[in-house]
Design an enzyme around this catalytic site. Structure first.
Site, PDB file in Angstrom:
ATOM      1  N   LYS A 142       0.772  -1.343  -0.077  1.00 15.44           N
ATOM      2  CA  LYS A 142       0.010  -0.114  -0.337  1.00 15.44           C
ATOM      3  C   LYS A 142       1.205   1.586   0.089  1.00 15.44           C
ATOM      4  CE  LYS A 142      -4.030   0.132   1.867  1.00 15.44           C
ATOM      5  NZ  LYS A 142      -5.013   0.200   3.687  1.00 15.44           N
ATOM      6  N   GLU A 167       9.753  -5.990   4.393  1.00 21.44           N
ATOM      7  CA  GLU A 167      10.271  -6.825   3.443  1.00 21.44           C
ATOM      8  C   GLU A 167       9.896  -7.105   2.160  1.00 21.44           C
ATOM      9  OE1 GLU A 167       8.814  -7.911   7.616  1.00 21.44           O
ATOM     10  OE2 GLU A 167       7.904  -6.769   5.966  1.00 21.44           O
ATOM     11  N   ARG A 194      -5.682  -8.033   5.380  1.00 21.63           N
ATOM     12  CA  ARG A 194      -5.975  -9.477   5.848  1.00 21.63           C
ATOM     13  C   ARG A 194      -7.631  -9.366   4.651  1.00 21.63           C
ATOM     14  NH1 ARG A 194      -5.212  -6.730  10.542  1.00 21.63           N
ATOM     15  NH2 ARG A 194      -7.178  -6.301  11.500  1.00 21.63           N
ATOM     16  N   GLU A 204      -4.525 -11.506  13.765  1.00 19.54           N
ATOM     17  CA  GLU A 204      -3.947 -10.631  13.702  1.00 19.54           C
ATOM     18  C   GLU A 204      -5.881  -9.435  14.448  1.00 19.54           C
ATOM     19  OE1 GLU A 204      -0.815  -9.444  10.886  1.00 19.54           O
ATOM     20  OE2 GLU A 204      -2.797  -8.049   9.938  1.00 19.54           O
ATOM     21  N   HIS A 208      -2.964 -38.418  10.321  1.00 24.26           N
ATOM     22  CA  HIS A 208      -1.948 -39.031  11.104  1.00 24.26           C
ATOM     23  C   HIS A 208      -0.813 -38.089  11.769  1.00 24.26           C
ATOM     24  CE1 HIS A 208      -2.789 -42.571   8.545  1.00 24.26           C
ATOM     25  NE2 HIS A 208      -3.947 -41.577   7.541  1.00 24.26           N
TER      26      HIS A 208
END
Length: 553
Positions: free
Chosen positions: A208, A214, A270, A355, A386
Site C-alpha cells: 500500500k 520485506e 487481511r 491479527e 496421521h
C-alpha cells in the site's frame, strides 16, 4: 456506543451459570434426547450447508448467545460497518472490504463520495490488464510472452492471493506459472526465481505504501535480477506492475503510473484479497472467474446483514467461538479442510483471526479481563489424521474443529473423493460420540488395553460443506469467516481492524539491521546485545574466509 464490559452483561452471567449445566452433558445424551437436533442445527448460507449440531450446546445456549450478541450491540456495529462509519477507531477509518464486492449497480456513500464506481474502475483496469497478459498481448521487454507471474507482498498481500490461487488451481491457466514471495529471507526469492526466464516473467509488487520493508527488499532484489539478466533498466516498465497508493514511490521504482493499481486505506491487508491485491489471482483464473469469486463474497455479506441472528451462520460461528474461548477456556481452534487445494486456508485464517482479535485492550483502551482470540491452526485432511488427531481424540485439551468439505471432487478420481469425505464425516462422528470402555470391552479387547482404546468423545466440531470448490463458494467461505471474526470482536468490545502489535518488532528490526553490519555501539538488553555481537563476529570471520571451529562450552 456506551462503554461496557462483556462479563458485566446479563447474558454473560446467564451463560456462566448455563455452562455449569451444559458442560456436564455428553453429546450422546444431547442427540438421544432430541431427534430433530441435527436437522434444526443445520443452516444454509450463500451455497454453504453448515452443521453445528455436534457442539456442546442446547437451544437454550443459542438463545443466550444471541442475547449476548444483542446486548453487545452487534447489530448496531454491523450496520455501522455497512454504512461506512469509522469503526476502526484507532486509525479513524471506515472498514469497507464489503464495498469491494458490491455489484456495479449498488452504491455506498462515504462522506460525499460513492466508493462503488471507484472499486469497479479498478476492477475494470485489472480485467483489461489480466486479459492482455493471458492472451499474450502484454509482452516483456524482449517481445516474449509472459509465462510467469511472481507476486511480491507480505501478510495480507501474500497470504490472501497465495491461498486463493492454490485453492483455485483447477480454474487457473495451466500455461501460467504463478508464484508468491513474501519472506525477507533471501532463500524465498532465490528459489522462486532460479528456474524462471526473466524475459517471460512479470512481477506484481503489492505494498500500500510501497515502503514495506520485506516487500520492497524483495522487489529491489527482483529488480536487480531482472536488469542483470536483460541488461537494461528500461525492462522494468514491461516486467513490473504495482498494487499501491504511493504513486511517487512507484514511479521512482521505474513502474509507470498506468501500471499501478490502487486500493484504499479503508481496506485492511487481511481483508484485501478481493481488491487489486488479487491481481495475480485474476491473471491466473481470468476476470470472469474473479467476478464469480466476488459474487460469493457478496452473497455471504447479504446473508450476514439480513438474516435473523438465530439463523445467521457467521454470527452463530462467531458466537460458538465466544462460547468455547470464554466459558470452556479453549485456547486453540483447528481448521481441517478436506480438499488438498485448501491447504493454505489454515494459514490464511491464522492472520484473519489472530491479527484481528488478538487484542488485550477494549475499544476504550482499557485492559480486557477475559480471553479474546484463540490460536488457529490446522492441516488438510486426511494428512492431519496421521499427525495431530491423536491429541484431538484422546488428548487432555479441548480443541473445537471446523471440518470443510465439498460434495463434488475437482479431480477425476471419484473413488478418492468418496474416501476423503468418508474420513471427514467419520472423524467428526468419532470426536463427538467416541467409544466407551464398555463398547471397547464388548469388542473383545484385552482388559489391559481397554483404557488405551477408549475414546471419551464429547469433542465439538462444525461441518461446512458446499457442492464444489469454485471461485464463488470460496469467496463465500472467506466472507463467512470474516464476519464470524467481526461478530467476536463486537462481543469482546475490541477493534478487529487495527494491528499495532506488529509494529514494535518491525521498529526494533530497523534499528538492529545496521548494527549487525557495523562496529557501532549496541544499546540493547544483555541477551540481544550478545546475539548481535556473536552474529557480527561470525559474519566478519566468514567474510575474511576464516574457518570457524565449533565453540566449546
Amino acid at each position: 456506543m456506551a462503554t461496557r464490559v462483556p462479563p458485566d452483561l446479563p447474558a454473560w452471567a446467564l451463560l456462566r451459570e448455563h455452562y455449569r449445566e451444559v458442560s456436564a452433558r455428553h453429546l450422546r445424551e444431547l442427540f438421544s434426547t432430541d431427534p430433530q437436533r441435527a436437522r434444526d442445527l443445520t443452516f444454509e448460507a450463500a451455497g454453504w450447508r453448515v452443521d453445528i449440531s455436534k457442539h456442546r450446546i442446547t437451544r437454550e445456549t443459542i438463545g443466550l448467545l444471541i442475547q449476548l450478541a444483542e446486548e453487545s450491540g452487534l447489530v448496531a456495529r454491523r450496520e455501522a460497518m455497512f454504512r461506512g462509519e469509522r469503526i476502526n477507531t484507532t486509525e479513524y477509518r471506515p472498514v469497507l472490504h464489503i464495498a469491494l464486492r458490491l455489484p456495479r449497480s449498488r452504491s455506498l456513500i462515504v462522506g460525499d463520495q460513492d466508493v462503488v464506481p471507484q472499486v469497479h474502475q479498478v476492477l475494470d483496469r485489472m480485467a483489461d490488464f489480466a486479459t492482455r497478459v493471458r492472451l499474450g498481448a502484454w509482452k516483456g521487454f524482449t517481445g516474449e510472452r509472459i509465462r510467469n507471474v511472481v507476486n511480491i507482498g507480505i501478510g495480507g498481500s501474500d497470504l490472501g492471493p497465495a491461498m486463493v490461487h492454490e485453492a483455485l488451481q483447477f480454474y487457473a491457466d495451466p500455461n501460467l506459472r504463478v508464484r508468491f514471495v513474501s519472506n525477507v529471507d533471501g532463500s524465498d526469492l532465490t528459489l522462486a526465481l532460479r528456474d524462471l526466464d526473466p524475459a517471460a516473467t512479470l512481477f506484481v509488487v503489492c505494498s500500500k505504501t510501497f515502503t514495506t520493508l520485506e516487500t520492497m527488499t524483495n522487489a529491489r532484489s527482483a529488480r536487480a535480477w531482472l536488469i542483470s539478466k536483460l541488461g537494461s533498466e528500461r525492462a522494468i516498465a514491461r516486467h513490473f506492475v504495482a498494487v499501491s497508493t504511493n504513486e511517487a514511490a512507484v514511479r521512482e521504482f521505474g513502474i509507470a503510473p498506468e501500471n499501478m493499481f490502487v486500493f484504499w486505506d479503508w481496506v485492511g491487508g487481511r481483508y484485501s484479497v478481493d481488491s487489486a491485491i488479487g491481481l495475480s489471482v485474476m491473471i491466473a483464473i481470468g476476470p470472469e472467474a474473479f467476478r464469480e469469486f466476488l459474487a460469493g463474497f457478496h452473497a455471504m455479506d447479504e446473508h450476514f446483514r439480513s438474516t435473523p441472528l438465530h439463523r445467521n451462520v457467521p454470527v452463530l460461528l462467531g458466537l460458538l467461538g465466544v462460547w468455547y474461548v470464554n466459558f470452556f477456556g479453549c485456547q486453540t481452534w483447528a481448521v481441517v479442510p478436506y480438499d488438498h487445494c485448501l491447504r493454505r486456508l489454515p494459514a490464511y485464517l491464522q492472520q484473519l483471526v489472530m491479527e484481528s482479535n488478538g487484542k488485550s485492550v477494549t475499544l476504550q483502551g482499557e485492559a480486557v479481563s477475559y480471553a479474546t482470540a484463540p490460536v488457529v491452526w490446522g492441516e488438510p485432511g486426511t494428512n492431519g489424521q496421521h499427525s495431530f488427531f491423536q491429541l484431538l481424540h484422546q488428548g487432555t485439551v479441548l480443541v473445537p474443529c471446523d471440518f470443510i468439505g465439498f460434495c463434488e471432487p475437482q479431480s477425476d478420481l471419484l473413488h478418492h473423493h468418496d474416501l476423503l469425505i468418508a474420513n471427514m464425516l467419520a472423524q467428526a462422528e468419532a470426536l463427538a460420540f467416541g467409544r466407551s470402555a464398555e463398547e471397547v470391552a464388548a469388542r473383545g479387547v484385552a482388559p489391559g488395553l481397554v483404557p488405551h482404546r477408549t475414546f471419551l468423545g464429547n469433542r465439538p466440531s462444525t461441518i461446512l460443506m458446499a457442492p464444489k470448490l469454485t471461485p464463488r463458494s470460496l469467496g463465500a467461505l472467506i466472507a463467512l469467516y470474516e464476519h464470524a471474526v467481526f461478530t467476536q470482536g463486537a462481543i469482546w468490545n475490541i477493534n478487529s481492524f487495527d494491528q499495532w502489535g506488529v509494529e514494535l518488532g518491525k521498529e526494533l528490526a530497523e534499528r538492529i539491521a545496521p548494527e549487525l553490519c557495523t562496529d557501532q555501539d549496541v544499546q540493547h538488553d544483555a541477551s540481544t546485545t550478545q546475539w548481535i555481537l556473536y552474529y557480527r563476529e561470525r559474519r566478519a570471520r566468514e567474510r575474511r574466509g576464516e574457518k570457524i571451529p565449533p565453540r566449546a562450552h
